[in-house]
Motif scaffolding. Structure first.
Motif, PDB file in Angstrom:
ATOM      1  N   SER A  71       0.953  -1.153   0.081  1.00 10.94           N
ATOM      2  CA  SER A  71      -0.342   0.689   0.022  1.00 10.94           C
ATOM      3  C   SER A  71       0.886   1.559   0.284  1.00 10.94           C
ATOM      4  O   SER A  71       2.355   1.316   0.414  1.00 10.94           O
ATOM      5  CB  SER A  71      -0.733  -0.115   1.281  1.00 10.94           C
ATOM      6  N   GLN A 164     -14.870  -5.651   4.678  1.00 11.12           N
ATOM      7  CA  GLN A 164     -14.422  -4.720   4.397  1.00 11.12           C
ATOM      8  C   GLN A 164     -13.099  -4.931   4.737  1.00 11.12           C
ATOM      9  O   GLN A 164     -12.662  -4.206   6.253  1.00 11.12           O
ATOM     10  CB  GLN A 164     -14.759  -2.581   5.112  1.00 11.12           C
ATOM     11  N   TRP A 167      -6.921  -2.215   5.467  1.00 11.03           N
ATOM     12  CA  TRP A 167      -5.992  -1.687   5.401  1.00 11.03           C
ATOM     13  C   TRP A 167      -5.197  -1.462   5.259  1.00 11.03           C
ATOM     14  O   TRP A 167      -4.128  -0.986   5.816  1.00 11.03           O
ATOM     15  CB  TRP A 167      -5.703  -2.964   3.680  1.00 11.03           C
ATOM     16  N   GLN A 172      -9.615   1.309  -0.004  1.00 13.75           N
ATOM     17  CA  GLN A 172     -10.486   0.263  -0.189  1.00 13.75           C
ATOM     18  C   GLN A 172     -10.433  -0.812  -0.837  1.00 13.75           C
ATOM     19  O   GLN A 172      -9.950  -0.631  -1.614  1.00 13.75           O
ATOM     20  CB  GLN A 172     -11.883   1.498  -0.744  1.00 13.75           C
ATOM     21  N   VAL A 173     -10.933  -1.597   0.391  1.00 11.94           N
ATOM     22  CA  VAL A 173     -10.381  -3.491   0.057  1.00 11.94           C
ATOM     23  C   VAL A 173     -11.860  -3.939   0.626  1.00 11.94           C
ATOM     24  O   VAL A 173     -11.970  -4.029   1.467  1.00 11.94           O
ATOM     25  CB  VAL A 173      -9.512  -3.837   0.486  1.00 11.94           C
ATOM     26  N   GLU A 174     -12.646  -4.253  -0.106  1.00 13.84           N
ATOM     27  CA  GLU A 174     -13.861  -5.152   0.117  1.00 13.84           C
ATOM     28  C   GLU A 174     -14.279  -6.670  -0.360  1.00 13.84           C
ATOM     29  O   GLU A 174     -13.539  -6.346  -2.097  1.00 13.84           O
ATOM     30  CB  GLU A 174     -14.692  -4.048  -0.754  1.00 13.84           C
ATOM     31  N   LEU A 192     -11.743 -10.093  -4.243  1.00 14.80           N
ATOM     32  CA  LEU A 192     -11.473  -8.854  -3.577  1.00 14.80           C
ATOM     33  C   LEU A 192     -11.451  -7.514  -4.295  1.00 14.80           C
ATOM     34  O   LEU A 192     -10.693  -8.138  -5.783  1.00 14.80           O
ATOM     35  CB  LEU A 192     -10.595  -8.831  -2.753  1.00 14.80           C
ATOM     36  N   VAL A 194     -10.184  -3.891  -4.909  1.00 18.75           N
ATOM     37  CA  VAL A 194      -9.520  -3.035  -4.871  1.00 18.75           C
ATOM     38  C   VAL A 194      -9.279  -2.036  -5.108  1.00 18.75           C
ATOM     39  O   VAL A 194      -9.267  -1.628  -5.856  1.00 18.75           O
ATOM     40  CB  VAL A 194      -7.542  -3.662  -4.781  1.00 18.75           C
ATOM     41  N   TYR A 196      -8.667   2.519  -5.267  1.00 15.39           N
ATOM     42  CA  TYR A 196      -7.250   3.386  -4.875  1.00 15.39           C
ATOM     43  C   TYR A 196      -7.219   4.176  -5.624  1.00 15.39           C
ATOM     44  O   TYR A 196      -6.779   4.443  -6.616  1.00 15.39           O
ATOM     45  CB  TYR A 196      -6.004   2.674  -4.885  1.00 15.39           C
ATOM     46  N   SER A 200      -8.098   0.616  -9.684  1.00 12.39           N
ATOM     47  CA  SER A 200      -9.544  -0.338  -9.039  1.00 12.39           C
ATOM     48  C   SER A 200      -9.083  -2.127  -9.688  1.00 12.39           C
ATOM     49  O   SER A 200      -8.380  -1.953 -10.665  1.00 12.39           O
ATOM     50  CB  SER A 200     -11.130  -0.355  -9.232  1.00 12.39           C
TER      51      SER A 200
END
Length: 302
Positions: A71, A164, A167, A172-174, A192, A194, A196, A200
């Protein structure tokens, strides 16, 4: 005249030497992509800086799957770890990328070509949290993974739709799947999304049509710039309706030498008709997407 020809020859030789040196020292292919235009930019354009970026690395583990995420703040996540014969390679990869701990590990489902290397990774690294779907396998590979988890005093958190993951504050990690229980381990794959900034990723494990239908019916936004093609490019995954909903600009197929015929030409044709640019581990080695939230820097090993 002789001197002029000699000078011309020298310039040609110098140019050849420069090209050879660049190739030797780079050892990889680099592409800069603006998601709004999908156009390549040359290396003189403003590159993504080493800070404030999300790195999603599709590790080359042969006929298996593994993704390493780093990240913007330095948090780490490992999704799967290839087959049993890739254990040492996984440890070497993590060292190569400077990983000294893993904040999150996700075993998408209990197939050996996805979780085979996770036991050794857990043995070697401190782990913050581990997620796995509620499905088991009666295999030595799965038992070995459970032993490593117990030895580290970890508790497995259930991977299921609606989670959710905390992390990184900027990412956003869903968890999109599994939406519902299935007796088929592939369709229990944790999926997942992800996100940013404006970029995505949809990382699908071995999810097949049954799971894809459930994801579509859930009403979740499945659109993503980068799609990890389900089940190594098998025709049991990446249905036309699912692909149209995701509408990826890029796709990655984690595949190596195999007897299954993966990736299937039917899937490659479907991706091509969708206008999706395809990257493959068997052709390009490890593939990295680095995002600053607006642009991608795509690096391939070969």
């Amino acid at each position: 005249m002789i001197r002029r020809n000699w000078l011309r020859t020298q310039r040609v030789l110098l140019w050849i030497c420069l090209v050879v040196l660049c190739t030797l020292f780079s050892g990889c292919s680099l592409e800069l992509v603006d998601i709004s235009t999908q156009e390549s930019k040359d290396s003189s354009s403003s590159s993504i800086t080493s800070q404030n970026r999300l790195r999603v690395i599709f590790l080359d583990v042969g006929q298996g799957a593994s993704q390493l995420l780093i990240s913007p703040s330095g948090s780490t996540m490992l999704i799967d770890a290839g087959n049993n014969d890739r254990e040492q390679q996984m440890v070497d990869y993590l060292r190569q990328y400077g990983v000294d701990h893993l904040d999150v590990i996700l075993g998408t489902h209990p197939d050996a070509d996805h979780i085979g290397g996770l036991d050794v990774v857990i043995d070697h690294y401190e782990v913050g949290a581990i997620y796995m779907p509620k499905i088991q396998a009666n295999t030595k590979t799965f038992e070995s993974l459970l032993e490593s988890i117990r030895d580290k005093g970890l508790k497995v958190k259930t991977a299921q739709a609606g989670l959710q993951l905390e992390w990184d504050d900027q990412v956003q990690v869903e968890m999109i799947a599994p939406v519902e229980y299935s007796e088929d381990s592939n369709n229990m794959s944790a999926v997942l999304k992800v996100t940013y900034g404006e970029t995505s990723f949809l990382l699908t494990g071995d999810a097949e049509r049954e799971s894809e239908k459930a994801m579509l019916a859930s009403g979740k936004d499945l659109s993503a710039d980068v799609l990890l093609v389900g089940h190594h490019g098998s025709k049991s995954s990446t249905s036309l309706t699912f692909l149209q909903q995701v509408a990826p600009k890029f796709a990655v197929i984690q595949v190596g030498e195999n007897s299954y015929g993966h990736p299937k030409q039917e899937i490659l044709n479907r991706l091509s008709k969708n206008g999706t640019q395809v990257y493959r581990n068997d052709l390009q080695g490890t593939i990295e997407f680095a995002s600053d939230g607006q642009h991608y820097e795509i690096t391939t090993e070969r």
